[in-house]
Design a protein around this motif. Structure first.
Motif, PDB file in Angstrom:
ATOM      1  N   PHE A  88       0.830  -1.207   0.000  1.00 38.79           N
ATOM      2  CA  PHE A  88       0.000   0.000   0.000  1.00 38.79           C
ATOM      3  C   PHE A  88       0.865   1.258   0.000  1.00 38.79           C
ATOM      4  CE2 PHE A  88      -1.886   3.384   2.592  1.00 38.79           C
ATOM      5  CZ  PHE A  88      -3.020   3.676   1.853  1.00 38.79           C
ATOM      6  N   LEU A  89       1.835   1.294   0.891  1.00 40.36           N
ATOM      7  CA  LEU A  89       2.698   2.469   1.002  1.00 40.36           C
ATOM      8  C   LEU A  89       3.522   2.698  -0.257  1.00 40.36           C
ATOM      9  CD1 LEU A  89       3.872   2.023   4.692  1.00 40.36           C
ATOM     10  CD2 LEU A  89       2.218   3.678   3.802  1.00 40.36           C
ATOM     11  N   ASP A  90       3.917   1.625  -0.911  1.00 41.63           N
ATOM     12  CA  ASP A  90       4.750   1.746  -2.101  1.00 41.63           C
ATOM     13  C   ASP A  90       3.939   2.026  -3.370  1.00 41.63           C
ATOM     14  OD1 ASP A  90       7.347   1.662  -3.322  1.00 41.63           O
ATOM     15  OD2 ASP A  90       6.786  -0.277  -4.183  1.00 41.63           O
ATOM     16  N   LEU A  91       2.740   1.477  -3.473  1.00 38.94           N
ATOM     17  CA  LEU A  91       1.986   1.565  -4.718  1.00 38.94           C
ATOM     18  C   LEU A  91       1.108   2.801  -4.846  1.00 38.94           C
ATOM     19  CD1 LEU A  91       0.924  -2.174  -5.095  1.00 38.94           C
ATOM     20  CD2 LEU A  91       2.632  -0.948  -6.443  1.00 38.94           C
ATOM     21  N   ARG A  92       0.581   3.305  -3.746  1.00 39.77           N
ATOM     22  CA  ARG A  92      -0.338   4.441  -3.870  1.00 39.77           C
ATOM     23  C   ARG A  92       0.392   5.657  -4.426  1.00 39.77           C
ATOM     24  NH1 ARG A  92      -1.004   7.360   1.841  1.00 39.77           N
ATOM     25  NH2 ARG A  92       1.125   7.035   2.497  1.00 39.77           N
ATOM     26  N   GLY A  93      -0.221   6.251  -5.432  1.00 41.00           N
ATOM     27  CA  GLY A  93       0.364   7.429  -6.062  1.00 41.00           C
ATOM     28  C   GLY A  93       1.400   7.126  -7.128  1.00 41.00           C
ATOM     29  N   ARG A  94       1.755   5.862  -7.293  1.00 38.43           N
ATOM     30  CA  ARG A  94       2.739   5.472  -8.298  1.00 38.43           C
ATOM     31  C   ARG A  94       2.127   5.573  -9.689  1.00 38.43           C
ATOM     32  NH1 ARG A  94       5.255  -0.612  -8.420  1.00 38.43           N
ATOM     33  NH2 ARG A  94       5.705  -0.624 -10.618  1.00 38.43           N
ATOM     34  N   PHE A  95       2.951   5.825 -10.684  1.00 39.46           N
ATOM     35  CA  PHE A  95       2.479   5.890 -12.061  1.00 39.46           C
ATOM     36  C   PHE A  95       2.746   4.566 -12.757  1.00 39.46           C
ATOM     37  CE2 PHE A  95       2.463  10.295 -11.043  1.00 39.46           C
ATOM     38  CZ  PHE A  95       1.454  10.834 -11.827  1.00 39.46           C
ATOM     39  N   PHE A  96       1.757   4.091 -13.497  1.00 36.69           N
ATOM     40  CA  PHE A  96       1.851   2.853 -14.252  1.00 36.69           C
ATOM     41  C   PHE A  96       1.217   3.099 -15.612  1.00 36.69           C
ATOM     42  CE2 PHE A  96      -0.111  -1.134 -15.645  1.00 36.69           C
ATOM     43  CZ  PHE A  96       1.001  -1.946 -15.692  1.00 36.69           C
ATOM     44  N   ALA A  97       2.001   2.925 -16.675  1.00 36.15           N
ATOM     45  CA  ALA A  97       1.530   3.147 -18.052  1.00 36.15           C
ATOM     46  C   ALA A  97       0.910   4.534 -18.214  1.00 36.15           C
ATOM     47  CB  ALA A  97       0.552   2.050 -18.460  1.00 36.15           C
ATOM     48  N   GLY A  98       1.543   5.536 -17.608  1.00 39.09           N
ATOM     49  CA  GLY A  98       1.088   6.916 -17.751  1.00 39.09           C
ATOM     50  C   GLY A  98      -0.092   7.293 -16.870  1.00 39.09           C
ATOM     51  N   ARG A  99      -0.528   6.403 -15.984  1.00 38.81           N
ATOM     52  CA  ARG A  99      -1.660   6.685 -15.104  1.00 38.81           C
ATOM     53  C   ARG A  99      -1.207   6.634 -13.657  1.00 38.81           C
ATOM     54  NH1 ARG A  99      -6.915   3.589 -16.980  1.00 38.81           N
ATOM     55  NH2 ARG A  99      -6.747   3.874 -19.205  1.00 38.81           N
ATOM     56  N   GLN A 100      -1.777   7.512 -12.865  1.00 43.22           N
ATOM     57  CA  GLN A 100      -1.490   7.452 -11.436  1.00 43.22           C
ATOM     58  C   GLN A 100      -2.464   6.467 -10.809  1.00 43.22           C
ATOM     59  OE1 GLN A 100      -1.705  11.120  -9.243  1.00 43.22           O
ATOM     60  NE2 GLN A 100      -0.416  10.315  -7.632  1.00 43.22           N
ATOM     61  N   ILE A 101      -1.914   5.447 -10.179  1.00 41.85           N
ATOM     62  CA  ILE A 101      -2.760   4.427  -9.578  1.00 41.85           C
ATOM     63  C   ILE A 101      -3.011   4.752  -8.115  1.00 41.85           C
ATOM     64  CG2 ILE A 101      -2.069   2.621 -11.184  1.00 41.85           C
ATOM     65  CD1 ILE A 101      -0.228   1.510  -9.044  1.00 41.85           C
ATOM     66  N   SER A 102      -4.075   4.192  -7.592  1.00 39.51           N
ATOM     67  CA  SER A 102      -4.374   4.364  -6.171  1.00 39.51           C
ATOM     68  C   SER A 102      -4.492   2.984  -5.540  1.00 39.51           C
ATOM     69  CB  SER A 102      -5.671   5.156  -5.979  1.00 39.51           C
ATOM     70  OG  SER A 102      -6.764   4.447  -6.509  1.00 39.51           O
ATOM     71  N   ALA A 103      -4.355   2.957  -4.245  1.00 38.35           N
ATOM     72  CA  ALA A 103      -4.450   1.695  -3.512  1.00 38.35           C
ATOM     73  C   ALA A 103      -5.279   1.937  -2.265  1.00 38.35           C
ATOM     74  CB  ALA A 103      -3.061   1.191  -3.136  1.00 38.35           C
ATOM     75  N   GLU A 104      -6.089   0.950  -1.920  1.00 39.70           N
ATOM     76  CA  GLU A 104      -6.866   1.037  -0.687  1.00 39.70           C
ATOM     77  C   GLU A 104      -7.088  -0.355  -0.122  1.00 39.70           C
ATOM     78  OE1 GLU A 104     -11.555   1.148  -1.708  1.00 39.70           O
ATOM     79  OE2 GLU A 104     -10.472   2.994  -2.165  1.00 39.70           O
ATOM     80  N   PHE A 105      -7.247  -0.408   1.176  1.00 45.59           N
ATOM     81  CA  PHE A 105      -7.503  -1.671   1.839  1.00 45.59           C
ATOM     82  C   PHE A 105      -8.974  -2.021   1.704  1.00 45.59           C
ATOM     83  CE2 PHE A 105      -3.802  -0.016   4.151  1.00 45.59           C
ATOM     84  CZ  PHE A 105      -2.937  -1.076   3.935  1.00 45.59           C
ATOM     85  N   SER A 106      -9.274  -3.311   1.769  1.00 48.09           N
ATOM     86  CA  SER A 106     -10.642  -3.784   1.707  1.00 48.09           C
ATOM     87  C   SER A 106     -10.813  -4.898   2.736  1.00 48.09           C
ATOM     88  CB  SER A 106     -10.960  -4.295   0.302  1.00 48.09           C
ATOM     89  OG  SER A 106     -12.262  -4.835   0.256  1.00 48.09           O
ATOM     90  N   GLN A 107     -12.005  -5.004   3.263  1.00 49.82           N
ATOM     91  CA  GLN A 107     -12.287  -6.069   4.218  1.00 49.82           C
ATOM     92  C   GLN A 107     -12.849  -7.314   3.520  1.00 49.82           C
ATOM     93  OE1 GLN A 107     -11.213  -5.675   7.344  1.00 49.82           O
ATOM     94  NE2 GLN A 107     -10.536  -3.651   6.674  1.00 49.82           N
ATOM     95  N   GLN A 108     -13.293  -7.139   2.254  1.00 48.62           N
ATOM     96  CA  GLN A 108     -13.879  -8.257   1.506  1.00 48.62           C
ATOM     97  C   GLN A 108     -13.128  -8.461   0.209  1.00 48.62           C
ATOM     98  OE1 GLN A 108     -17.989  -7.291   0.915  1.00 48.62           O
ATOM     99  NE2 GLN A 108     -18.571  -7.983   2.946  1.00 48.62           N
TER     100      GLN A 108
END
Length: 137
Positions: A109-129
């Motif tokens: 989560f800490l490493d991936l959130r806000g990272r760019f992949f193929a020209g897009r800024q990706i987001s990450a979030e936790f889920s319970q399901q």
């Protein structure tokens, strides 16, 4: 006599911290808008779990395989890695990662959130399901 460790510090200025007087208010260098955005971002963070959703990925033929390989190499063992079809749009893919260890999910989560992949800024979030409608690798 001035021995080693006394007098002038050999520490760079950015590493040294000044103790602030508790009676003096802390200076806030953020604008009100930036402060509100920071507070909103902090409120948007869900409690950590071993399930992590990565959003806004560009679709691709090997996306799932490459994502699983990179995450297991960098962060730790995965129980499952799937494309969440319910949450995905035609131009943006959501991948759900189920780590064997919650600490590995936090690291990802800490490493991936806000990272760019193929020209897009990706987001990450936790889920319970973990998603039911999914394609796995």
């Amino acid at each position: 006599p001035t021995g080693r460790g006394r007098g002038i510090s050999n520490m760079p200025a950015w590493l040294t911290t000044k103790k602030s007087d508790s009676s003096s208010p802390q200076k806030n260098h953020l604008t009100p808008k930036e402060t509100a955005q920071t507070e909103q971002q902090q409120n948007d963070i869900k409690p950590p779990s071993n399930i992590l959703l990565i959003k806004n990925l560009a679709p691709g033929p090997q996306l799932l395989t490459e994502t699983r390989s990179e995450c297991e190499t960098k962060y730790g063992n995965l129980e499952d890695c799937v494309i969440d079809h319910e949450a995905s749009a035609s131009d943006a893919v959501v991948i759900a990662l189920k780590f064997k260890n919650k600490n590995h999910a936090v690291k990802a989560f800490l490493d991936l959130r806000g990272r760019f992949f193929a020209g897009r800024q990706i987001s990450a979030e936790f889920s319970q399901q973990f998603p039911c409608q999914a394609t796995s690798v």
